[in-house]
Design a protein around this motif. Structure first.
Motif, PDB file in Angstrom:
ATOM      1  N   TYR A  49      10.975   4.899   0.610  1.00  0.00           N
ATOM      2  CA  TYR A  49       9.912   5.435   1.442  1.00  0.00           C
ATOM      3  C   TYR A  49       9.265   6.630   0.765  1.00  0.00           C
ATOM      4  N   LYS A  77       5.051   1.203  10.995  1.00  0.00           N
ATOM      5  CA  LYS A  77       6.495   1.367  11.121  1.00  0.00           C
ATOM      6  C   LYS A  77       6.976   2.613  10.381  1.00  0.00           C
ATOM      7  N   THR A  78       6.322   2.934   9.270  1.00  0.00           N
ATOM      8  CA  THR A  78       6.810   4.035   8.432  1.00  0.00           C
ATOM      9  C   THR A  78       6.159   5.375   8.742  1.00  0.00           C
ATOM     10  N   TYR A 113       7.849   9.086   8.339  1.00  0.00           N
ATOM     11  CA  TYR A 113       7.366  10.136   7.442  1.00  0.00           C
ATOM     12  C   TYR A 113       7.371  11.488   8.154  1.00  0.00           C
ATOM     13  N   GLY A 145      10.594  -4.018   1.653  1.00  0.00           N
ATOM     14  CA  GLY A 145      10.062  -2.790   2.237  1.00  0.00           C
ATOM     15  C   GLY A 145       8.669  -2.476   1.726  1.00  0.00           C
ATOM     16  N   ASP A 180       3.097  -2.632   8.154  1.00  0.00           N
ATOM     17  CA  ASP A 180       4.268  -1.876   7.718  1.00  0.00           C
ATOM     18  C   ASP A 180       4.030  -0.374   7.832  1.00  0.00           C
ATOM     19  N   LYS A 181       2.784   0.054   7.668  1.00  0.00           N
ATOM     20  CA  LYS A 181       2.487   1.479   7.759  1.00  0.00           C
ATOM     21  C   LYS A 181       2.767   2.011   9.158  1.00  0.00           C
TER      22      LYS A 181
END
Length: 335
Positions: A53, A84-85, A89, A273, A81-82
């Motif tokens: 990540y 989710k991340t 962050y 990922g 996916d962004k």
């Protein structure tokens, strides 16, 4: 796949760290604490989360000590996916720097900006992340040359957000007036980003203006650079006519190899990922893609796909009906 537009946008914020808090404050109306210094911080988020990540950019505001941190993400297209991340962050960065954090998403495309602005509900009551999005509606239209000189990065960002509108040529003129005093590397980048953001009609207008000789650039260096850029465009058009078919075939093969690689990994239940997906999509080496595709049949994780060394040998085969060999697959351990 990382593009010139994506990397160029990040360089605007890296070259001028105050651009991120100014956008949050002036364009998006976020109240910020008093700060005297803005600096680019490490975007590695490895203390709480896996090493795969990594945010695009982190800007830290300080008043003797960290008082506010900004995760800057450049988004040129939809990427589930962004969503989710992004929460990860923020929470990881807050844990690391020990101060409030915010997510700033820069999306020059209006449709992508609307998608980015959708709230992210994490399930816990009241725990909803509302991304702060700098889309075309929030990025100012800068046509004043004096303002462009004071803030050339914001002027380039304006060109990238509004370059395809009718005002695009006027914004480009303001940028050209602003970049004359910059170092060669920034000047080249900002001119390229600006001209590449213009609509076809605006580019034709700009080319006609250059060819007419009626527009005087602020410095001889700018004049030479724009002339070289136009020459490269003309050469590119000629080469494109000759090589377009060959490049199209090559791109088609690479797209097929990428699709096959993801299909194999998905069929084998191997999670890919965001960072690994980005690395795979950034690869343009057909031989490397073929190597990964062969490895995808036997690897146990996506990290193993990138490890150096020979490809693992396939599992042994035993005879099946009609004397044909049948592959015996070793069950993959659950993780």
């Amino acid at each position: 796949m990382a593009s010139m537009q994506h990397e160029g946008l990040l360089l605007l914020f890296r070259n001028r760290p105050t651009l991120a808090p100014e956008l949050l404050r002036d364009a998006l109306g976020l109240q910020l604490p008093a700060w005297s210094e803005a600096r680019v911080e490490s975007a590695e988020l490895t203390e709480v989360v896996p090493t795969e990540y990594r945010a695009d950019l982190v800007v830290l505001l300080l008043e003797g000590k960290p008082v506010f941190a900004i995760v800057v993400e450049v988004q040129l297209s939809r990427d589930e996916d962004k969503r989710k991340t992004w929460p990860l962050y923020l929470t990881s960065l807050r844990s690391r720097v020990g101060c409030p954090t915010a997510l700033l998403v820069v999306a020059p495309d209006a449709a992508v900006a609307r998608w980015c602005a959708q709230p992210i509900d994490l399930g816990h009551p009241g725990f909803v992340l509302q991304p702060l999005v700098a889309g075309p509606g929030a990025i100012p239209v800068i046509t004043d040359e004096q303002r462009a000189r004071r803030d050339p990065e914001l002027a380039v960002l304006s060109a990238m957000a509004h370059g395809k509108e009718e005002v695009g040529s006027v914004i480009a003129k303001a940028v050209m007036a602003a970049v004359g005093g910059l170092d060669a590397e920034r000047l080249n980048l900002y001119v390229d980003l600006t001209l590449s953001a213009l609509s076809e009609a605006a580019r034709r207008t700009w080319e006609a203006l250059m060819q007419s000789g009626n527009y005087e650039y602020q410095t001889e260096f700018v004049r030479k650079h724009v002339a070289q850029l136009e020459q490269r465009r003309q050469e590119g058009r000629q080469e494109g006519r000759q090589e377009g078919r060959q490049e199209g075939r090559q791109e088609g093969r690479q797209e097929g190899e990428l699709a096959a690689l993801f299909e194999v990994l998905d069929a084998r239940g191997i999670k890919v990922g965001a960072a690994a997906r980005k690395q795979i999509l950034a690869c343009t080496d057909s031989s490397q893609l073929k190597l990964w595709l062969r490895r995808a049949v036997t690897v146990e994780s996506v990290q193993e796909l990138f490890e150096p060394g020979p490809t693992r040998k396939p599992a042994a085969r035993k005879a099946g009906k009609h004397g044909r060999s049948v592959k015996v697959l070793k069950p993959r351990s659950k993780r």
